[in-house]
Design a protein around this motif. Structure first.
Motif, PDB file in Angstrom:
ATOM      1  N   PHE A   1      -6.635   0.593  -0.398  1.00 30.36           N
ATOM      2  CA  PHE A   1      -6.075   0.009  -1.621  1.00 30.36           C
ATOM      3  C   PHE A   1      -6.918   0.422  -2.834  1.00 30.36           C
ATOM      4  CE2 PHE A   1      -3.243  -2.956   0.604  1.00 30.36           C
ATOM      5  CZ  PHE A   1      -2.221  -3.098  -0.330  1.00 30.36           C
ATOM      6  N   HIS A   2      -8.237   0.322  -2.722  1.00 31.26           N
ATOM      7  CA  HIS A   2      -9.103   0.678  -3.851  1.00 31.26           C
ATOM      8  C   HIS A   2      -9.010   2.167  -4.179  1.00 31.26           C
ATOM      9  CE1 HIS A   2     -11.027  -3.131  -4.720  1.00 31.26           C
ATOM     10  NE2 HIS A   2     -11.245  -3.333  -3.426  1.00 31.26           N
TER      11      HIS A   2
ATOM     12  N   PRO B   1     -10.837  -4.178   6.626  1.00 30.28           N
ATOM     13  CA  PRO B   1     -11.631  -3.394   5.675  1.00 30.28           C
ATOM     14  C   PRO B   1     -11.062  -2.001   5.415  1.00 30.28           C
ATOM     15  CG  PRO B   1     -12.802  -3.701   7.758  1.00 30.28           C
ATOM     16  CD  PRO B   1     -11.619  -4.606   7.791  1.00 30.28           C
TER      17      PRO B   1
ATOM     18  N   TYR C   1       0.831  -1.204   0.000  1.00 29.21           N
ATOM     19  CA  TYR C   1       0.000   0.000   0.000  1.00 29.21           C
ATOM     20  C   TYR C   1       0.867   1.257   0.000  1.00 29.21           C
ATOM     21  CZ  TYR C   1      -2.732   3.851   1.851  1.00 29.21           C
ATOM     22  OH  TYR C   1      -3.295   5.080   2.038  1.00 29.21           O
TER      23      TYR C   1
ATOM     24  N   MET D   1      -3.007  -6.437  -2.671  1.00 34.69           N
ATOM     25  CA  MET D   1      -4.409  -6.756  -2.357  1.00 34.69           C
ATOM     26  C   MET D   1      -4.589  -8.231  -2.007  1.00 34.69           C
ATOM     27  SD  MET D   1      -6.894  -4.358  -2.584  1.00 34.69           S
ATOM     28  CE  MET D   1      -8.348  -4.930  -3.454  1.00 34.69           C
TER      29      MET D   1
ATOM     30  N   GLU E   1      -8.310  -2.367   2.930  1.00 33.44           N
ATOM     31  CA  GLU E   1      -8.875  -2.722   1.615  1.00 33.44           C
ATOM     32  C   GLU E   1      -9.466  -1.483   0.939  1.00 33.44           C
ATOM     33  OE1 GLU E   1     -11.935  -6.029  -0.359  1.00 33.44           O
ATOM     34  OE2 GLU E   1     -11.668  -5.914   1.825  1.00 33.44           O
TER      35      GLU E   1
ATOM     36  N   VAL F   1      -4.305  -8.857   1.821  1.00 31.31           N
ATOM     37  CA  VAL F   1      -5.176  -8.173   2.784  1.00 31.31           C
ATOM     38  C   VAL F   1      -6.127  -9.197   3.392  1.00 31.31           C
ATOM     39  CG1 VAL F   1      -6.903  -6.375   3.132  1.00 31.31           C
ATOM     40  CG2 VAL F   1      -5.033  -6.003   1.509  1.00 31.31           C
TER      41      VAL F   1
END
Length: 450
Positions: A417-418, A411, A381, A404, A414, A407
Motif C-alpha cells: 500500500f505504501h 505487513p 490495493y 489502508m 501494508e 489492513v
C-alpha cells in the motif's frame, strides 16, 4: 469521500435487513431506540468483517438486550462465538435461536458446525436428522456420522434405502463395501477380491471393489494396475478406460486419450479421486503439448458440482504459475461462475490481469467488487495499483487511503500500500508525500526482516 460513500451503502443495506423490521406502533417515540439498535448491529457486522469477534459479540449483545426475542441475533452471536472456537457459548446461542424459531434451517446448521468441530458426532446425528427435513442431501452426512460412531447397521440400512430411491455416491458405495467386507470372516478383503478375480476374471464388480479399496487408501498406482487387468479381461468396461487413457497419453495420442477420459468422467462407477487424477494428467499433457485446450475445457464441466474442489480455480492457478496468464484468466473467470463470492479466486484473477497488463479490467473489477466486499483491503490495493498504471493518481490515492484502514496483521500488504501511495504522489509531483510513503515502506520491510 470514498470511505463515506461505502459506509453509507452498508448502512442503507442494513436498514433493509428483515431482522431489523418490526411492528412500529409509534415511530416518533422509538426512533432513537431504533437508531441505537441499528448502530450496534452495524458495528457488530463491521467488527466481524475484520475478525474482531470479541467486539462484534459485545455489539450484538447490546442488540439482544433491546430485542431479546429476535432469533436471528442469537444466530449471529453463535457465529461469532464459533469463530472464536468458544464452543459452549456458540452452542448456547444456536440453541436459543432454535428455541425461538425452530423452522429456520441455518440455525440448525450453526449447531451442526459446533458439534462437528468438537467431534461430538452423536449430538451431530440428532441435528442432522433434523436437517434432513430441510434438505435430503444431509443423508450423506448422516451415513458418515453413523460410520464415525460405528453404527454400521444403521449406515447400511440408510445406504440401501438411498440406493433404492435417489442413488448413492462413490463414497457411499465405498462405505457399503467396507461394511460388507468387515462382516466377512474369511481372508483379508484385498486378498479375498484378488482370489475372486482369479476364479472369475469376467466379474467386473470384484475389480471395482478392489479399485475402490486401493483408492480409499490413496494407493492410486495399485488401483490403476487393477484397472489395467480389467481392461484386458473386459475391454468395454468403464473402468478399463482408465488404463486405456494412460496408455494413449503415454503414446502422445491426445485424441484417443481424451475419448477415454470423457468415458471415465461420465461414468457413475468410477471414484472421484481417479477422475481428478485423470484430469490432472490430461492438464499436464495439454500444457506440455499446447494442444487440446477445448477438450480440457469440456472436461472441467464434469466437475462443476464437485463441492470439495473448485477445479477451474485450480487449473487457473496452474496456468498462472506456468506464466500462461490468458489461460489462467479464462479458467478463473469460469470458476467465478460457480463460486461467485470466492474472494480468493477474485484476488487471483485480479493478479492474473495485472500480470497481463489489463489494468482497465483490474480497475473495473476491483471497484465493482469493493461494493460487495467493502472491508476487503486487497481490493482497494488492486484498484489503486490499476489506477496508478492508468495515470489516474488522484483516484488511486483515494482508494489506497481508504483501503489502508482495513489492513489487519498483514505487513506485506501494508508495505505494498505504501509503495503504491508513493507511486501515486510521485505521479502528482508531490515529493514530500512520495518520500514519506517510500520511507514507511522501507521501515516496515526492515522490521519484517528482523
Amino acid at each position: 469521500m470514498l470511505k463515506k460513500q461505502i459506509i453509507g451503502l452498508l448502512f442503507l443495506g442494513l436498514l433493509g435487513c428483515p431482522m431489523l423490521v418490526g411492528a412500529q406502533i409509534n415511530p416518533e417515540d422509538i426512533a432513537l431506540k431504533n437508531d441505537e439498535f441499528e448502530n450496534h448491529f452495524y458495528e457488530s457486522l463491521k467488527q466481524k468483517a475484520i475478525e474482531n469477534y470479541d467486539k462484534a459479540i459485545a455489539e450484538i449483545q447490546q442488540c439482544i438486550a433491546m430485542q431479546p426475542r429476535n432469533a436471528a441475533l442469537y444466530n449471529e452471536l453463535g457465529k461469532n462465538f464459533l469463530s472464536l472456537k468458544n464452543y459452549p457459548e456458540a452452542q448456547r446461542a444456536f440453541d436459543k435461536a432454535i428455541e425461538l424459531n425452530p423452522k429456520e434451517r441455518w440455525y440448525w446448521n450453526g449447531l451442526y458446525d459446533v458439534f462437528y468441530e468438537t467431534r461430538d458426532y452423536n449430538s451431530s446425528i440428532r441435528v442432522v436428522q433434523k436437517l434432513i427435513e430441510f434438505d435430503k442431501k444431509f443423508q450423506d452426512d448422516l451415513v458418515s456420522l453413523y460410520m464415525y460412531t460405528q453404527q454400521f447397521d444403521k449406515a447400511l440400512f440408510l445406504i440401501e434405502e438411498m440406493e433404492r430411491t435417489v442413488g448413492i455416491s462413490s463414497t457411499l458405495e465405498l462405505y457399503k463395501m467396507q461394511i460388507i467386507g468387515n462382516s466377512k470372516q474369511k481372508k483379508p478383503q484385498k486378498e479375498y477380491l484378488e482370489e475372486a478375480i482369479r476364479k472369475n476374471p469376467k466379474d467386473e464388480q470384484n475389480y471395482i471393489e478392489l479399485i475402490f479399496l486401493y483408492s480409499e487408501g490413496n494407493q492410486e498406482e495399485k488401483a490403476l494396475e487393477v484397472a489395467k487387468k480389467l481392461e484386458e479381461a473386459i475391454p468395454d468396461s468403464d473402468w478399463a478406460q482408465v488404463s486405456l487413457f494412460k496408455f494413449q497419453l503415454n503414446n502422445n495420442n491426445g485424441e484417443k486419450a481424451s475419448q477415454a477420459m470423457f468415458k471415465v468422467l461420465k461414468s457413475r462407477k468410477i471414484d472421484s479421486k481417479i477422475k481428478h487424477r485423470v484430469l490432472n494428467e490430461f492438464l499436464i499433457f495439454v500444457n506440455n503439448s499446447n494442444t487440446f485446450f477445448n477438450e480440457l475445457n469440456m472436461a472441467t464441466d464434469y466437475f462443476t458440482d464437485s463441492g470439495d474442489v473448485n477445479v477451474n480455480k485450480e487449473i487457473g492457478i496452474f496456468f498462472l504459475n506456468k506464466k500462461k496468464t490468458d489461460r489462467a484468466i479464462f479458467y478463473l473467470e469460469k470458476a467465478l461462475k460457480s463460486y461467485k463470492d470466492d474472494i480468493a479466486t477474485i484476488e487471483i484473477l485480479l493478479q492474473a490481469n495485472v500480470d497481463s497488463g489489463n489494468y482497465e479490467e483490474v480497475r473495473k473489477r476491483a471497484t465493482d467488487y469493493i461494493e460487495i466486499f467493502p472491508t476487503h483491503a486487497r481490493l482497494y490495493y488492486f484498484a489503486g495499483l490499476a489506477l496508478n498504471q492508468l495515470k489516474n493518481f488522484s483516484d488511486a490515492i483515494e482508494y489506497l487511503h481508504s483501503g489502508m484502514d482495513f489492513v489487519v496483521n498483514d505487513p506485506d500488504l501494508e508495505i505494498n500500500f505504501h509503495i503504491q501511495l508513493g507511486e501515486s504522489y510521485h505521479g502528482l509531483g508531490d515529493i514530500k508525500n512520495k518520500e514519506m510513503h517510500f520511507t514507511k515502506a522501507e521501515q516496515l520491510l526492515k522490521q519484517k526482516k528482523k
